[in-house]
Design a protein around this motif. Structure first.
Motif, PDB file in Angstrom:
ATOM      1  N   THR A 276      48.492  11.885  23.110  1.00  0.00           N
ATOM      2  CA  THR A 276      49.512  11.578  22.094  1.00  0.00           C
ATOM      3  C   THR A 276      49.392  10.119  21.663  1.00  0.00           C
ATOM      4  O   THR A 276      50.235   9.284  21.995  1.00  0.00           O
ATOM      5  CB  THR A 276      50.917  11.862  22.657  1.00  0.00           C
ATOM      6  OG1 THR A 276      51.104  11.106  23.871  1.00  0.00           O
ATOM      7  CG2 THR A 276      51.083  13.336  22.973  1.00  0.00           C
ATOM      8  N   TRP A 277      48.360   9.801  20.876  1.00  0.00           N
ATOM      9  CA  TRP A 277      48.104   8.427  20.471  1.00  0.00           C
ATOM     10  C   TRP A 277      49.159   7.944  19.490  1.00  0.00           C
ATOM     11  O   TRP A 277      49.451   8.614  18.502  1.00  0.00           O
ATOM     12  CB  TRP A 277      46.716   8.320  19.843  1.00  0.00           C
ATOM     13  CG  TRP A 277      45.621   8.791  20.749  1.00  0.00           C
ATOM     14  CD1 TRP A 277      44.824   9.869  20.575  1.00  0.00           C
ATOM     15  CD2 TRP A 277      45.211   8.180  21.975  1.00  0.00           C
ATOM     16  NE1 TRP A 277      43.940   9.991  21.620  1.00  0.00           N
ATOM     17  CE2 TRP A 277      44.152   8.950  22.501  1.00  0.00           C
ATOM     18  CE3 TRP A 277      45.632   7.057  22.687  1.00  0.00           C
ATOM     19  CZ2 TRP A 277      43.511   8.652  23.693  1.00  0.00           C
ATOM     20  CZ3 TRP A 277      44.996   6.751  23.884  1.00  0.00           C
ATOM     21  CH2 TRP A 277      43.950   7.541  24.370  1.00  0.00           C
ATOM     22  N   VAL A 278      49.736   6.781  19.792  1.00  0.00           N
ATOM     23  CA  VAL A 278      50.761   6.162  18.945  1.00  0.00           C
ATOM     24  C   VAL A 278      50.066   5.103  18.092  1.00  0.00           C
ATOM     25  O   VAL A 278      49.630   4.064  18.596  1.00  0.00           O
ATOM     26  CB  VAL A 278      51.880   5.529  19.789  1.00  0.00           C
ATOM     27  CG1 VAL A 278      52.916   4.870  18.873  1.00  0.00           C
ATOM     28  CG2 VAL A 278      52.523   6.565  20.689  1.00  0.00           C
ATOM     29  N   CYS A 279      49.984   5.366  16.809  1.00  0.00           N
ATOM     30  CA  CYS A 279      49.213   4.505  15.909  1.00  0.00           C
ATOM     31  C   CYS A 279      50.094   3.424  15.292  1.00  0.00           C
ATOM     32  O   CYS A 279      50.488   3.485  14.120  1.00  0.00           O
ATOM     33  CB  CYS A 279      48.541   5.356  14.820  1.00  0.00           C
ATOM     34  SG  CYS A 279      47.330   6.509  15.495  1.00  0.00           S
ATOM     35  N   ASP A 280      50.429   2.427  16.110  1.00  0.00           N
ATOM     36  CA  ASP A 280      51.124   1.243  15.615  1.00  0.00           C
ATOM     37  C   ASP A 280      50.227   0.030  15.899  1.00  0.00           C
ATOM     38  O   ASP A 280      49.035   0.179  16.184  1.00  0.00           O
ATOM     39  CB  ASP A 280      52.513   1.110  16.260  1.00  0.00           C
ATOM     40  CG  ASP A 280      52.444   1.075  17.780  1.00  0.00           C
ATOM     41  OD1 ASP A 280      51.314   0.943  18.328  1.00  0.00           O
ATOM     42  OD2 ASP A 280      53.489   1.193  18.435  1.00  0.00           O
ATOM     43  N   CYS A 281      50.804  -1.138  15.828  1.00  0.00           N
ATOM     44  CA  CYS A 281      49.984  -2.346  15.962  1.00  0.00           C
ATOM     45  C   CYS A 281      49.333  -2.457  17.338  1.00  0.00           C
ATOM     46  O   CYS A 281      48.298  -3.114  17.484  1.00  0.00           O
ATOM     47  CB  CYS A 281      50.849  -3.577  15.695  1.00  0.00           C
ATOM     48  SG  CYS A 281      51.446  -3.662  13.988  1.00  0.00           S
ATOM     49  N   ALA A 282      49.906  -1.815  18.356  1.00  0.00           N
ATOM     50  CA  ALA A 282      49.356  -1.918  19.704  1.00  0.00           C
ATOM     51  C   ALA A 282      48.043  -1.164  19.868  1.00  0.00           C
ATOM     52  O   ALA A 282      47.341  -1.365  20.862  1.00  0.00           O
ATOM     53  CB  ALA A 282      50.381  -1.401  20.713  1.00  0.00           C
ATOM     54  N   LYS A 309      54.090   8.934   9.445  1.00  0.00           N
ATOM     55  CA  LYS A 309      53.218   8.584   8.311  1.00  0.00           C
ATOM     56  C   LYS A 309      51.744   8.551   8.710  1.00  0.00           C
ATOM     57  O   LYS A 309      50.862   8.618   7.849  1.00  0.00           O
ATOM     58  CB  LYS A 309      53.633   7.228   7.735  1.00  0.00           C
ATOM     59  CG  LYS A 309      53.418   6.058   8.684  1.00  0.00           C
ATOM     60  CD  LYS A 309      53.762   4.734   8.016  1.00  0.00           C
ATOM     61  CE  LYS A 309      53.480   3.544   8.937  1.00  0.00           C
ATOM     62  NZ  LYS A 309      53.773   2.254   8.263  1.00  0.00           N
ATOM     63  N   MET A 310      51.475   8.470  10.028  1.00  0.00           N
ATOM     64  CA  MET A 310      50.089   8.419  10.506  1.00  0.00           C
ATOM     65  C   MET A 310      49.667   9.715  11.195  1.00  0.00           C
ATOM     66  O   MET A 310      48.554   9.807  11.712  1.00  0.00           O
ATOM     67  CB  MET A 310      49.930   7.262  11.497  1.00  0.00           C
ATOM     68  CG  MET A 310      50.265   5.897  10.939  1.00  0.00           C
ATOM     69  SD  MET A 310      49.055   5.346   9.732  1.00  0.00           S
ATOM     70  CE  MET A 310      47.676   4.999  10.806  1.00  0.00           C
ATOM     71  N   LEU A 311      50.536  10.709  11.197  1.00  0.00           N
ATOM     72  CA  LEU A 311      50.271  11.953  11.911  1.00  0.00           C
ATOM     73  C   LEU A 311      48.984  12.605  11.413  1.00  0.00           C
ATOM     74  O   LEU A 311      48.804  12.839  10.217  1.00  0.00           O
ATOM     75  CB  LEU A 311      51.452  12.915  11.738  1.00  0.00           C
ATOM     76  CG  LEU A 311      51.336  14.256  12.465  1.00  0.00           C
ATOM     77  CD1 LEU A 311      51.279  14.043  13.976  1.00  0.00           C
ATOM     78  CD2 LEU A 311      52.517  15.164  12.098  1.00  0.00           C
TER      79      LEU A 311
END
Length: 403
Positions: A276-282, A309-311
């Motif tokens: 479950t990759w979280v695509c934010d700045c991290a 929005k990145m799903l």
């Protein structure tokens, strides 16, 4: 005369036949008492074919001496058969209601060549100290058992030659996980080259769990619930070639973990799918590492799981503009700046307060004297009333004067 000589030779041969052979049973050539002798010779053979002899096969198992294999599969066994043949090298005891492995369950003296032991799919709950102390054991499969107690000394006090250990679905109890970590950290399994910990629902791994496994080549952590690897150290795994982290709950891999991956020279197969990759700045460090590294298998299929929005967006196609990270967000530094600013404001307020006190020192002094005189007059009034109340004569005088 020449024709009459052969018959005597045949007669001579017929007379010698009873002396060279023993005929059993009745009939021509049978000798008296020979039947009992034949029965005595055949009886051990007949009994040996119907019962297990020392070094034979247990009644509920199937044995193959040429293949050095014994199989006790789905035989309703509640204990390890005590009469396993000493020649066995591969032993399968699976699908049985076996719940307990006591010390000496597999005697090392009787099973010196046992190299492969499969105990999967039983109901094992307890493995005591010394239960698996076998001098030639190389492969052990405990998958599919609901282990509740696993002694860190299960393989004995000294080192074990074990090379492959499978614990798929056997570590649902957190206490067993801690016992396994203690076993691995003790150095007993320094020869271990393959470790399978899949299907255990693991959330976090004990710190330093793999630091004493210098020969480890394959590590399977798939199909768990791992949310991070920050406390996991891969240092010292110089022989690690394959790492499976698929089907977990990883949202990001921090730069410290990525640096460990880069430092392992033999690591060429990393599986990260279905996380479950979280695509934010991290995730910027992870994306940069994926683009430059050839260690990850199937990295083109890795996609974002959040935010909305990145799903579904491929990690390899993420750019800095997609994440809007032009100004790096560092929460700890922001908090530190806030604390410094608050300290400056409080110091300024204190300085102003002291300055006001200094400028108005004369007025404050006069005000303090006035308060002191007022308090003194008030206390004298209380003292006068007390003296009147304490003297009856003054009390009557006060009453008459009131009248």
């Amino acid at each position: 005369a020449a024709r009459s000589r052969p018959p005597p030779r045949r007669a001579a041969r017929s007379r010698r036949r009873p002396e060279g052979k023993v005929a059993c049973g009745a009939g021509p050539g049978a000798m008296p008492g020979r039947g009992a002798l034949c029965l005595g010779l055949l009886l051990p053979v007949l009994l040996g074919s119907g019962s297990a002899q020392p070094g034979g096969c247990p009644a509920l198992c199937e044995c193959s001496e040429p293949a050095k294999t014994v199989k006790c599969v789905n035989r309703n066994l509640t204990a390890v058969p005590p009469d396993l043949p000493p020649y066995v090298r591969s032993l399968f005891i699976t699908g049985n209601p076996l719940t307990h492995l006591p010390a000496g369950a597999f005697p090392a003296q009787r099973l010196p060549d046992l190299a492969s032991l499969n105990l999967s799919g039983n109901h094992l709950r307890t493995v005591e100290a010394g239960a698996l102390a076998l001098p030639a054991l190389r492969q052990l499969d405990l998958s599919g058992n609901a282990l509740a107690s696993f002694s860190p000394q299960a393989f004995g006090e000294g080192g074990s030659p074990l090379e492959e250990l499978a614990l798929r679905g056997a570590l649902r109890d957190h206490g067993v996980l801690l016992s396994l970590a203690a076993l691995l950290q003790s150095g007993t399994l320094r020869n271990l080259s393959r470790l399978e910990l899949a299907d255990n629902g693991l959330l976090l791994l004990p710190a330093g769990m793999f630091t004493a496994l210098p020969a480890l080549r394959q590590l399977d952590l798939s199909n768990n619930s791992l949310v991070g690897l920050r406390n996991v150290s891969f240092q010292g795994l110089g022989q690690l070639q394959s790492l499976n982290l698929s089907d977990n709950s990883l949202g990001v891999l921090w730069n410290s973990t990525l640096a460990q991956f880069r430092s392992l020279p033999a690591l060429r197969h990393i599986v990260l799918g279905h996380n479950t990759w979280v695509c934010d700045c991290a995730i910027e460090d992870l994306v940069a590492w994926l683009k430059e590294s050839d260690q990850v298998e199937g990295k083109e299929a890795l996609t974002c799981a959040s935010p909305d929005k990145m799903l579904g967006k491929a990690l390899l196609k993420i750019n800095g503009s997609d994440l809007n990270c032009s100004v790096p967000i560092d929460l700890p530094s922001q908090l530190q700046t806030s604390y410094v600013f608050l300290g400056i404001v409080l110091a300024l307020i204190g300085a102003i307060f002291l300055l006001v006190l200094y400028l108005n020192r004369k007025g404050i002094k006069k005000w303090m004297h006035n308060i002191r005189d007022a308090c003194r007059d008030h206390m004298e009034g209380y003292h006068y009333r007390y003296e009147i109340n304490a003297d009856p004569r003054l009390t009557n005088l006060s009453s008459n004067s009131d009248v």
